[in-house]
Scaffold this motif. Structure first.
Motif, mmCIF file in Angstrom:
data_model
loop_
_atom_site.group_PDB
_atom_site.id
_atom_site.type_symbol
_atom_site.label_atom_id
_atom_site.label_comp_id
_atom_site.label_asym_id
_atom_site.label_seq_id
_atom_site.Cartn_x
_atom_site.Cartn_y
_atom_site.Cartn_z
ATOM 1 N N PRO A 93 16.582 -2.424 -14.899
ATOM 2 C CA PRO A 93 15.808 -2.731 -13.691
ATOM 3 C C PRO A 93 14.605 -3.623 -13.968
ATOM 4 O O PRO A 93 14.282 -4.494 -13.161
ATOM 5 C CB PRO A 93 15.362 -1.350 -13.204
ATOM 6 C CG PRO A 93 16.347 -0.395 -13.790
ATOM 7 C CD PRO A 93 16.738 -0.973 -15.103
ATOM 8 N N LYS A 94 13.945 -3.433 -15.091
ATOM 9 C CA LYS A 94 12.727 -4.195 -15.365
ATOM 10 C C LYS A 94 13.038 -5.656 -15.702
ATOM 11 O O LYS A 94 12.217 -6.534 -15.438
ATOM 12 C CB LYS A 94 11.926 -3.512 -16.476
ATOM 13 C CG LYS A 94 11.382 -2.155 -16.024
ATOM 14 C CD LYS A 94 10.551 -1.461 -17.074
ATOM 15 C CE LYS A 94 10.024 -0.126 -16.545
ATOM 16 N NZ LYS A 94 9.190 0.593 -17.519
ATOM 17 N N PHE A 95 14.201 -5.908 -16.281
ATOM 18 C CA PHE A 95 14.606 -7.301 -16.476
ATOM 19 C C PHE A 95 14.924 -7.942 -15.132
ATOM 20 O O PHE A 95 14.570 -9.104 -14.884
ATOM 21 C CB PHE A 95 15.822 -7.387 -17.400
ATOM 22 C CG PHE A 95 16.358 -8.788 -17.563
ATOM 23 C CD1 PHE A 95 15.752 -9.672 -18.420
ATOM 24 C CD2 PHE A 95 17.448 -9.220 -16.827
ATOM 25 C CE1 PHE A 95 16.218 -10.979 -18.561
ATOM 26 C CE2 PHE A 95 17.933 -10.517 -16.951
ATOM 27 C CZ PHE A 95 17.310 -11.407 -17.829
ATOM 28 N N LEU A 96 15.584 -7.187 -14.260
ATOM 29 C CA LEU A 96 15.951 -7.727 -12.945
ATOM 30 C C LEU A 96 14.722 -8.089 -12.115
ATOM 31 O O LEU A 96 14.749 -9.048 -11.344
ATOM 32 C CB LEU A 96 16.816 -6.703 -12.198
ATOM 33 C CG LEU A 96 18.212 -6.461 -12.789
ATOM 34 C CD1 LEU A 96 18.892 -5.288 -12.085
ATOM 35 C CD2 LEU A 96 19.071 -7.713 -12.691
ATOM 36 N N ILE A 97 13.636 -7.341 -12.277
ATOM 37 C CA ILE A 97 12.406 -7.665 -11.552
ATOM 38 C C ILE A 97 11.922 -9.056 -11.947
ATOM 39 O O ILE A 97 11.591 -9.889 -11.102
ATOM 40 C CB ILE A 97 11.294 -6.637 -11.849
ATOM 41 C CG1 ILE A 97 11.654 -5.266 -11.294
ATOM 42 C CG2 ILE A 97 9.970 -7.097 -11.228
ATOM 43 C CD1 ILE A 97 10.660 -4.205 -11.671
ATOM 44 N N GLY A 98 11.867 -9.307 -13.265
ATOM 45 C CA GLY A 98 11.422 -10.600 -13.753
ATOM 46 C C GLY A 98 12.302 -11.739 -13.280
ATOM 47 O O GLY A 98 11.860 -12.880 -13.155
ATOM 48 N N GLU A 99 13.584 -11.419 -12.996
ATOM 49 C CA GLU A 99 14.521 -12.418 -12.493
ATOM 50 C C GLU A 99 14.356 -12.648 -10.989
ATOM 51 O O GLU A 99 14.986 -13.547 -10.421
ATOM 52 C CB GLU A 99 15.963 -11.946 -12.754
ATOM 53 C CG GLU A 99 16.346 -11.891 -14.225
ATOM 54 C CD GLU A 99 16.667 -13.270 -14.766
ATOM 55 O OE1 GLU A 99 17.753 -13.785 -14.488
ATOM 56 O OE2 GLU A 99 15.809 -13.826 -15.466
ATOM 57 N N GLN A 131 19.160 -6.038 -6.615
ATOM 58 C CA GLN A 131 19.966 -5.459 -7.696
ATOM 59 C C GLN A 131 19.209 -4.366 -8.425
ATOM 60 O O GLN A 131 19.781 -3.354 -8.818
ATOM 61 C CB GLN A 131 20.381 -6.552 -8.678
ATOM 62 C CG GLN A 131 21.394 -7.541 -8.132
ATOM 63 C CD GLN A 131 21.844 -8.532 -9.190
ATOM 64 O OE1 GLN A 131 21.968 -8.195 -10.359
ATOM 65 N NE2 GLN A 131 22.061 -9.772 -8.782
ATOM 66 N N CYS A 132 17.907 -4.574 -8.596
ATOM 67 C CA CYS A 132 17.073 -3.564 -9.255
ATOM 68 C C CYS A 132 17.093 -2.253 -8.480
ATOM 69 O O CYS A 132 17.323 -1.184 -9.055
ATOM 70 C CB CYS A 132 15.639 -4.093 -9.373
ATOM 71 S SG CYS A 132 14.442 -2.883 -9.943
ATOM 72 N N VAL A 133 16.861 -2.338 -7.177
ATOM 73 C CA VAL A 133 16.870 -1.140 -6.332
ATOM 74 C C VAL A 133 18.247 -0.496 -6.329
ATOM 75 O O VAL A 133 18.382 0.734 -6.430
ATOM 76 C CB VAL A 133 16.432 -1.497 -4.893
ATOM 77 C CG1 VAL A 133 16.594 -0.294 -3.964
ATOM 78 C CG2 VAL A 133 14.987 -1.981 -4.877
ATOM 79 N N THR A 144 12.619 1.566 -2.061
ATOM 80 C CA THR A 144 13.356 0.774 -1.078
ATOM 81 C C THR A 144 13.146 -0.710 -1.347
ATOM 82 O O THR A 144 12.142 -1.122 -1.950
ATOM 83 C CB THR A 144 12.901 1.077 0.358
ATOM 84 O OG1 THR A 144 11.528 0.681 0.502
ATOM 85 C CG2 THR A 144 13.057 2.558 0.672
ATOM 86 N N LEU A 145 14.090 -1.493 -0.872
ATOM 87 C CA LEU A 145 13.989 -2.947 -1.010
ATOM 88 C C LEU A 145 12.786 -3.461 -0.216
ATOM 89 O O LEU A 145 12.099 -4.387 -0.655
ATOM 90 C CB LEU A 145 15.275 -3.609 -0.524
ATOM 91 C CG LEU A 145 15.320 -5.138 -0.597
ATOM 92 C CD1 LEU A 145 15.117 -5.624 -2.028
ATOM 93 C CD2 LEU A 145 16.642 -5.659 -0.042
ATOM 94 N N GLU A 146 12.522 -2.844 0.921
ATOM 95 C CA GLU A 146 11.389 -3.271 1.751
ATOM 96 C C GLU A 146 10.066 -3.098 0.997
ATOM 97 O O GLU A 146 9.181 -3.959 1.067
ATOM 98 C CB GLU A 146 11.349 -2.472 3.053
ATOM 99 C CG GLU A 146 12.475 -2.780 4.030
ATOM 100 C CD GLU A 146 13.811 -2.204 3.586
ATOM 101 O OE1 GLU A 146 14.855 -2.701 4.056
ATOM 102 O OE2 GLU A 146 13.821 -1.265 2.762
ATOM 103 N N ALA A 147 9.931 -1.991 0.276
ATOM 104 C CA ALA A 147 8.707 -1.751 -0.491
ATOM 105 C C ALA A 147 8.540 -2.788 -1.596
ATOM 106 O O ALA A 147 7.430 -3.272 -1.861
ATOM 107 C CB ALA A 147 8.735 -0.346 -1.093
#
Length: 524
Positions: A261-267, A272-274, A291-294
């Motif tokens: 998840p933390k790699f996906l955030i940087g991307e 996908q992370c959520v 949530t994706l909204e958050a």
């Protein structure tokens, strides 16, 4: 119409401000806190940390503990196997430089650490995680069929290239799924390093005494060493490579790793992370309020001249490498931390191989001076010493979970190891020889195991692979240098032991002044 548009902008701005206020309340438990230079990335990282803590420790993390532990085991296995077989292979091939295999192994691990470390930050953890062990296993098996010294060195190098990325990937992947209260398990995972050493010892004990030729320098009228009477070292490679191959298959079939998840955030892949975290929560019936909204309310990761603080506009450019190097010095404290970590890895990179990689030489020479010449006893002792190495990280894991924290666990481990190194030079009997080597292997893994865990814990997530890869790269450079020093200093004398003891004093001092303490806090 304009009024409606203005209201919408005001509402969006209020949502972002509320999200930012929530983030501030969560910063208290994070290691880097406001060290990040991108507040949006920082905000999203806090939300993900909250979600991982909310889900807690599941069977998914237990699988990662075992399967990532395989990488630790393989790294030590390949490194020690080359030192185990070097003597017997040299009797058969008569090389001009006896330390050639050690240099080949460390060159492979150096290139592997840098390559897999950078690719982990550029294309992700998943591909490297699934392929590195497979590459290692194939060349380890082939190494057993080598027709000469040069070819053997080449296959050792290629096998080490595959193994060399595991210490970079395994800690990053495991850490990026770990709840904060369980981060001490990253230190405990170094016990797998000792298991790899133990397996190397068992293979040596099983094959070397029973399927090897005699050294003409030690046994009069010994037959010349040939392929037919010196297959023990080849069996060690075949067995090791086959075991690693099984491990690589288990990684692919059991865990089916998703990108962290933390790699996906940087991307910038918030969805996908959520989705990844929600799927784990659903599978193991755990709560997850992310949530994706958050995530989207935090804003968009963007710093103008780059696609983000995690990447350059083109991933396949030199600018991409520069982004990751620059990220390791984003602030003064992060820069100091990064430098101290690299220096520590450089020092342990010299101290560790001067002792462990050349341990067979120490045991054999000292055993001979005490009247012990049996190859069976030498390799039995080697196995017992390596078994003791398993339990150092177990104690270190316990110490890290106490107020001693990571820093002072390393300080204590380094100083105790230094004391036993100095004491080892006064060994005067075979029982003392075995006892002290077992104790030293136990104690040095307290420091080493904690350093392995500390490094990824305090590095920014977006640059974790690069920072860890360079750290381990410096370690491998000094491993190459250790082979040269061992040749000049002669491993049958106490000189390398004194060097090791002095280096551990310096490592203890550096550990005491590390700027970050992960105990009770969360990694980015």
């Amino acid at each position: 119409m304009a009024s409606t548009s203005d209201d919408k902008k005001t509402e969006d701005r209020n949502d972002v401000e509320r999200a930012s206020e929530d983030v501030v309340s969560l910063e208290k438990g994070d290691i880097l806190q406001l060290e990040h230079t991108d507040p949006v990335l920082n905000a999203k990282m806090h939300l993900v940390n909250n979600a991982i803590d909310e889900i807690g420790f599941t069977r998914y993390q237990w699988k990662l503990f075992v399967l990532n532990g395989f990488g630790y085991a393989v790294d030590s296995l390949i490194l020690l196997i080359q030192s185990i077989v070097a003597g017997q292979a040299a009797l058969e091939f008569n090389p001009s430089y006896l330390r050639g295999l050690t240099i080949a192994a460390y060159v492979g691990m150096l290139v592997g650490a840098l390559f897999w470390g950078l690719t982990a930050d550029i294309i992700g953890r998943k591909i490297a995680f699934n392929s590195s062990l497979l590459i290692c296993s194939i060349f380890a098996i082939v190494a057993g069929a080598s027709p000469n010294w040069i070819v053997l060195g080449l296959f050792v190098c290629l096998s080490a290239f595959g193994a060399g990325g595991n210490l970079v990937l395994d800690t990053a992947v495991f850490l990026e799924y770990l709840p904060s209260k369980d981060q001490w398990l990253l230190t405990l995972m170094a016990a797998w390093w000792g298991i790899g050493q133990l397996v190397a010892g068992f293979f040596a004990w099983a094959f070397i005494p029973n399927f090897s030729c005699n050294d003409p320098a030690l046994v009069e009228d010994a037959d010349p060493c040939t392929y037919s009477n010196n297959k023990g070292w080849r069996y060690v490679w075949f067995a090791s490579g086959s075991l690693v191959f099984v491990m690589s298959l288990l990684r692919i079939t059991i865990i089916r790793l998703k990108e962290t998840p933390k790699f996906l955030i940087g991307e910038g892949k918030d969805e996908q992370c959520v989705s990844t975290l929600l799927s784990i929560a659903q599978k193991y019936n755990r709560p997850c309020s992310l949530t994706l909204e958050a995530m989207q309310a935090c804003g968009t990761i963007n710093s103008g001249r780059r696609s983000s603080v995690s990447h350059a506009k083109s991933k396949w450019s030199l600018a991409e490498i520069w982004v990751h190097l620059e990220g390791l010095y984003a602030t003064k404290r992060i820069g100091i931390s990064t430098t101290f970590i690299w220096v520590s890895w450089t020092l342990i990179g010299l101290a560790y191989p001067l002792y462990n990689v050349f341990l067979p030489s120490y045991l054999q020479s000292r055993g001979a001076s005490f009247g012990q010449t049996s190859a069976y006893i030498t390799w039995r002792n080697y196995t017992l010493v390596n078994m003791c190495g398993i339990f150092g990280p177990v104690l270190a894991g316990y110490m890290c979970a106490t107020p001693l924290g990571r820093k002072y666990t390393m300080v204590i481990g380094a100083l105790v190891t230094m004391a036993f190194f100095f004491a080892y030079t006064q060994v005067r009997s075979e029982s003392q020889n075995l006892g002290f080597t077992c104790t030293i292997n136990f104690c040095l893994n307290i420091y080493y195991g904690t350093l392995y865990a500390y490094t990824p814990e305090v590095l920014p997530s977006a640059h974790r692979g690069t920072g860890n890869g360079i750290a381990i790269g410096w370690n491998r450079v000094m491993g190459i240098l250790s082979a040269v020093i061992a040749t000049v200093a002669d491993t049958t004398t106490p000189v390398p032991i004194y060097i090791c003891a002095a280096l551990y004093i310096v490592m203890a001092g550096i550990a005491a002044i590390f700027p970050f303490e992960p105990y009770g806090k969360r990694s980015s």
